[in-house]
Scaffold this motif. Structure first.
Motif, PDB file in Angstrom:
ATOM      1  N   CYS A 188       0.775  -1.152  -0.109  1.00  0.00           N
ATOM      2  CA  CYS A 188       0.102   0.012   0.085  1.00  0.00           C
ATOM      3  C   CYS A 188       0.841   1.482   0.012  1.00  0.00           C
ATOM      4  CB  CYS A 188      -0.834  -0.043   1.055  1.00  0.00           C
ATOM      5  SG  CYS A 188      -2.497  -1.201   0.995  1.00  0.00           S
ATOM      6  N   TYR A 189       1.986   1.299   0.741  1.00  0.00           N
ATOM      7  CA  TYR A 189       2.760   2.369   0.995  1.00  0.00           C
ATOM      8  C   TYR A 189       3.444   2.631  -0.363  1.00  0.00           C
ATOM      9  CZ  TYR A 189       7.161   4.801   2.114  1.00  0.00           C
ATOM     10  OH  TYR A 189       8.278   6.121   1.973  1.00  0.00           O
ATOM     11  N   LEU A 190       3.757   1.700  -1.278  1.00  0.00           N
ATOM     12  CA  LEU A 190       4.433   1.986  -2.436  1.00  0.00           C
ATOM     13  C   LEU A 190       3.497   2.245  -3.598  1.00  0.00           C
ATOM     14  CD1 LEU A 190       7.286  -0.740  -2.536  1.00  0.00           C
ATOM     15  CD2 LEU A 190       7.448   1.576  -1.993  1.00  0.00           C
ATOM     16  N   THR A 191       2.255   2.065  -3.222  1.00  0.00           N
ATOM     17  CA  THR A 191       1.332   2.545  -4.469  1.00  0.00           C
ATOM     18  C   THR A 191       0.736   3.791  -3.916  1.00  0.00           C
ATOM     19  OG1 THR A 191      -0.197   0.857  -3.375  1.00  0.00           O
ATOM     20  CG2 THR A 191       0.985   0.338  -5.340  1.00  0.00           C
ATOM     21  N   SER A 192       0.948   4.372  -2.875  1.00  0.00           N
ATOM     22  CA  SER A 192       0.247   5.633  -2.559  1.00  0.00           C
ATOM     23  C   SER A 192       0.145   6.642  -3.656  1.00  0.00           C
ATOM     24  CB  SER A 192       0.835   6.169  -1.148  1.00  0.00           C
ATOM     25  OG  SER A 192       2.044   6.585  -1.490  1.00  0.00           O
ATOM     26  N   GLY A 193      -0.510   7.828  -3.473  1.00  0.00           N
ATOM     27  CA  GLY A 193      -0.513   8.827  -4.501  1.00  0.00           C
ATOM     28  C   GLY A 193       0.693   9.512  -4.749  1.00  0.00           C
TER      29      GLY A 193
END
Lengths: 293, 279
Positions: free
Chosen positions: A19-24
């Protein structure tokens, strides 16, 4: 990005990282890799064009044009390139605004240089102060591309000028014997043969260009260096994804990115070099002929 | 303020001597020339020291890369690949972030009977950290040059040395090394020039300048951002660097003549300036 990422504080381990690596913000970081690649794709042909023009000017029969060409090709030799990267965008920006100022506001009576300010009438501002954020960013990127093209054009002009001189004199003499005009000989004999001599220098230049792209950061473009610093800095619990100072890992990723870029280019350039040497009267071409026979 | 007074106030500003505050308004040409010139001290410091120490490491790495032993060859190849394949700018950032992460109090190394503490905070300062990066970087670039030269030492020279009964260290010291240096010198001159150019990157790449003590480009950028006029500060620093380049070419040219002194006039290698080695 994913529905499961709605509440990061409940996540742990791998799913947290995903999730962190696909944040905005990270998506913006990945897009900025595109910015770097765009810069390379636009700058390389532009610099080649500048270089070709510079080399032709340096070979010109017309003395003032030749002096300009020679000055352009020797400009990068004694002065660090980063000085040009800092100088060219501001200087060109002021030049453009000055020309627009003269054209759009002929009855402006205040001086343009006011102490430590450069003031032109509002209509001459580039980009206009009313325009949107993306226009400003695109303009900044455009100026960066222009600075890169001018500096690397000077490098390329050096290489191409040398390559044009390296084409055997007999080739040009034969062209003249066939009754070709100066221009015809240049287009049909000199230019097609010069590339094989220019290639080692130009491939070197491509490597230099790849390694110069982080300087976009100095020019104020939001490139990968900007995002690496921005995202890697320690985040307190006020943020969605709190973490300590991770800039080291981000820069390690950038290092890996550049190492991959340079070694990939090296491989491609070696192939191109083999292709261009085919049938040429050079040592490499001769070796290929012998190997095939 | 007369120009001499400006010189007294700002001539050594970059190393913290003289006036504390940088000029704020009414910039004169003299201030430009003096302050940017005082910043040049840092460029010289980084350039000369990195070049000097880098020379020795480069020789060692070049020999390691030419070695038949993979335990020596592989690390040398990787060292050269990493430092030549990535931008110096990123190397500076990476080094700075690494040095910042080191514990402020120093690293304790237990030796059994006693514990020694290695202070690490000085590494995050530009004078040490940036110098270390430049040293490793120039060593990698020069090592590649020296390696190339070592491979093109004429076969006849080595056979002649064998015929004289030379081997090992004496063959290297008296035959291989001088020839390698002679062949590498024109390219090494270029490396030196572009190393001096690369020193301008230091204060643009993470390393903060303490009390506004910066290199020449730091001050040129300061002037350009204060006056919003790039047409004075940047040409001034450009002239400084052209002079510096000419000095480097002259000094390296003297060494080149000495390295070539045994050869007939026509065979001597001349130094040709080529923009080949920017990082």
């Amino acid at each position: 990005m994913f529905a499961s990422c709605a509440d990061p504080s409940t996540l742990e381990g791998l799913s947290w990282l995903l999730c962190y690596l696909t944040s905005g913000k990270h998506i913006l970081f990945y897009i900025s890799i595109g910015t770097v690649l765009t810069l390379l794709v636009i700058t390389a042909p532009a610099a080649l064009a500048f270089g070709f023009g510079g080399a032709m000017a340096a070979r010109s029969q017309f003395a003032p044009l030749r002096w300009i060409g020679k000055a352009y090709t020797s400009m990068v030799r004694g002065v660090p390139d980063i000085i040009f990267f800092l100088f060219v965008p501001i200087a060109l920006d002021q030049l453009f605004e000055f020309i627009r100022h003269k054209a759009k506001c002929p009855d402006w009576d205040q001086p343009i240089w006011q102490g430590s300010d450069f003031v032109v009438c509002p209509a001459a501002k580039l980009p206009l102060s009313t325009s949107e954020q993306w226009v400003h960013e695109t303009y900044g990127f455009f100026m960066a591309v222009l600075a890169f093209a001018i500096v690397f054009g000077a490098f390329a002009a050096n290489v191409i000028y040398g390559a044009m001189n390296a084409v055997p004199r007999a080739q040009m003499e034969t062209a003249e014997a066939y009754g070709m005009s100066h221009r015809q000989a240049f287009r049909r004999i000199l230019v097609p043969q010069m590339w094989v001599y220019a290639l080692p220098g130009l491939s070197n230049l491509w490597m230099i260009l790849i390694k110069a792209t982080p300087l976009l950061f100095v020019l104020g473009v939001r490139d990968i260096v900007y995002w690496a610093r921005e995202l890697g800095g320690s985040k307190t619990s006020a943020y969605e994804y709190p973490h300590p100072d991770w800039r080291l890992y981000y820069f390690l990723a950038l290092l890996a990115f550049y190492l991959i870029m340079t070694s990939l280019s090296e491989r491609v350039l070696r192939r191109i070099s083999a292709r261009l040497s085919k049938g040429q009267a050079t040592m490499a071409g001769e070796q290929q002929r012998k190997a095939a026979a | 303020m007369t120009c001499w007074e400006t010189f007294e106030a700002y001539g050594l500003r970059s190393i913290g001597l003289g006036e504390r505050l940088l000029p704020k308004t009414g910039f004169t040409l003299c201030e430009h020339v003096v302050l940017i010139g005082s910043g040049l001290v840092w460029n010289l410091y980084f350039g000369i020291l990195a070049l000097f120490f880098g020379f020795f490491l480069a020789n060692a790495v070049a020999l390691a890369k030419a070695s038949a032993n993979p335990w020596l060859r592989k690390p040398a190849e990787w060292f050269i690949y990493v430092f030549r394949g990535s931008p110096l700018f990123i190397q500076f950032f990476l080094a700075y972030e690494t040095f910042v992460l080191l514990p402020r109090a120093g690293i304790d190394i237990p030796l059994g009977f006693t514990t020694i503490t290695i202070a690490t905070s000085w590494l995050s300062k530009a004078w040490a950290g940036a110098l270390l990066v430049l040293f490793l970087n120039t060593a990698a670039y020069s090592a590649e040059i020296f390696y190339g030269a070592l491979r093109s030492v004429p076969k006849g020279d080595i056979e002649a040395a064998d015929a004289y009964g030379m081997s090992g260290w004496s063959r290297f010291r008296r035959i291989l090394w001088p020839t390698m240096l002679r062949l590498a010198w024109p390219a090494y001159t270029n490396e030196a020039i572009f190393l001096f150019h690369a020193t301008t990157l230091v204060f643009f790449s993470g390393f903060p300048s303490f009390q506004q003590r910066g290199d020449s480009l730091y001050y040129a950028n300061y002037f350009a951002s204060q006056t919003f006029n790039p047409f004075i500060a940047y040409p001034v620093i450009a002239i400084y660097f052209i002079l510096l380049t000419l000095i480097v070419i002259t000094l390296f040219g003297i060494v080149n003549r000495r390295l070539n002194r045994h050869l007939p006039q026509a065979n001597r290698s001349r130094i040709r300036l080529r923009p080949q080695l920017i990082r």
